[in-house]
Structures are given as C-alpha cells and as structure tokens.
Design an enzyme around this catalytic site. Sequence first.
Site, PDB file in Angstrom:
ATOM      1  CG  ASP A  35     105.155 -60.535  68.286  1.00 33.14           C
ATOM      2  OD1 ASP A  35     104.774 -60.015  67.222  1.00 33.14           O
ATOM      3  OD2 ASP A  35     105.071 -61.766  68.505  1.00 33.14           O
ATOM      4  CB  SER A 143     111.010 -72.525  56.727  1.00 35.57           C
ATOM      5  OG  SER A 143     109.999 -73.395  56.238  1.00 35.57           O
ATOM      6  CE1 TYR A 156     107.441 -68.307  55.294  1.00 34.54           C
ATOM      7  CE2 TYR A 156     107.574 -70.585  54.544  1.00 34.54           C
ATOM      8  CZ  TYR A 156     107.608 -69.657  55.567  1.00 34.54           C
ATOM      9  OH  TYR A 156     107.836 -70.066  56.859  1.00 34.54           O
TER      10      TYR A 156
END
Length: 253
Positions: A35, A143, A156
């Site tokens: 990360d 998603s 997105y």
Amino acid sequence: MLDNKVAIITGGSSGNGRAIAKKFVENGARVIVADLSEEVREGGEPTVAMIDRFKPGAAKFMTCDVSKTDDLEAVVQAAEDWGGLDIMVNNAGILIKQPILEATEDIFDKMVDVNIKGVYFGSQAAARAMAKRKSGVIINMCSVAGMRGTGGFSHYNMTKGAVRLLTYSLADELGPMGIRVNNVNPGIMRTQMNVEDDPVIGTDTGEGYLDIIPARRWGEPEEVADTCLYLASDLSTYVTGTSLIVDGGLLRI
C-alpha cells in the site's frame, strides 16, 4: 485452507484489503500488505501490527504505488524471496466522483492509473512468477459498478468494467499455465470509500438505498474477505474466469 501459501494484497492497509489480509493469515497464509501507507483509513493500528498480535511474522508491509510497475515488480519479487507467490489480490482502487460535464483529464488519468493499470501490471508481474510453477491464483477487485452504469460515476464504471473484461481475458490466457483468475464484485460495503469518498453510509440519502437491497443492510469487509478466501483456496479449483457478486442482492442478476 491456505497453509504455507504466500499472498500479496494491494491496498491492504484499509477496508476490504485489511480484512482480506487478516482472513488469509487466519487460514494459514503469509501476506505482504502492499500500500502507499500503513495508515488505516478507518483508524486503529496498522494491518501488520494487528496481525502480529495473533500470528507474529505472518505479515509484512511494503510501500507500493500500484501505478508504478517497478513497485509492483518489487513486491512480487519479495513474495518470491519469501517462498514463492501463490495468490495475488489486486485490491487497490480509488473512487473520485465527477459528472461527465465536469470531469477533468487529471482525475481521469488517476483513476485509470490505479484502477486499470495497477490491476493489469499487477496481474502481469504475478503471472510471470506463477507461470514458472504452473500454479497460482489472481483475484481482481472489481465492483457492481463494473456491471451496471450509474450517472456521475462514468470513469469509475469504466475502470471497473475494464477490470471485469481483463479478468476474463487473463483467465483464458493464463488457464493453460495453471493460473486461475477471477473477479470479486462488492456492492455497498462498510468502507471509507462509501463513508468518505462517496458518502452513502451515514447520510440520509444514502440510507434510503437500503430499501433496494434485499438483504436490507450494508456489506462488511469481512464478507468480501470470505469470498476471496474461497477463490484463493482449493474449494474453487474449477472456478476461473468468473465474477462473484457480493452485494446483498442489489443487482439481482
């Protein structure tokens, strides 16, 4: 279920990634939390510190900007040096909401760099290592936004739709090399993406969305982690090139 496996979880410091790292270690894996920062967006101790309390040495942190191929390759090499990469979870992602008439090239580029480029080259680096052993699992965090378009989220939706089709292509190409590739498609989960980046949870308007979710509640990161555990384990040895939807019935498809 994952005894002696080595996994990388990008975006593993917070949210779904943090839950996946914890779940994998609880089930026998060692994990690299990759990360930008060890900071937990929800608050609390870093993921590696949390894991060290119940299984010392089973997790380590590496700074990684997934938009930089050198960072991704370095993390994969670290996994190889730790015993060999078995599981790659391309979880890192960002959401910046902009209506199409106001969208800027800068935000578009950021979304593509993290959400598409990071997954593509993360998968490439992982596959190069896994192909040597003809074994491995790649899990891409997609998603429900990659399955249905919604106004105000065009870039997105676009990035997540790209990840979904990328996964299907990679499953076809890498399957003969012994590598399985699948998507996980979360709905509205209790993460900072849905609390802060696109405030849904905790807002009057957002709470109204519960009426269209058959489960009548928000999803929890641990439920995404359970799905990833299934895909990473031998319970799913004949599952590849598919999308598992974790949305409480929101899409109903």
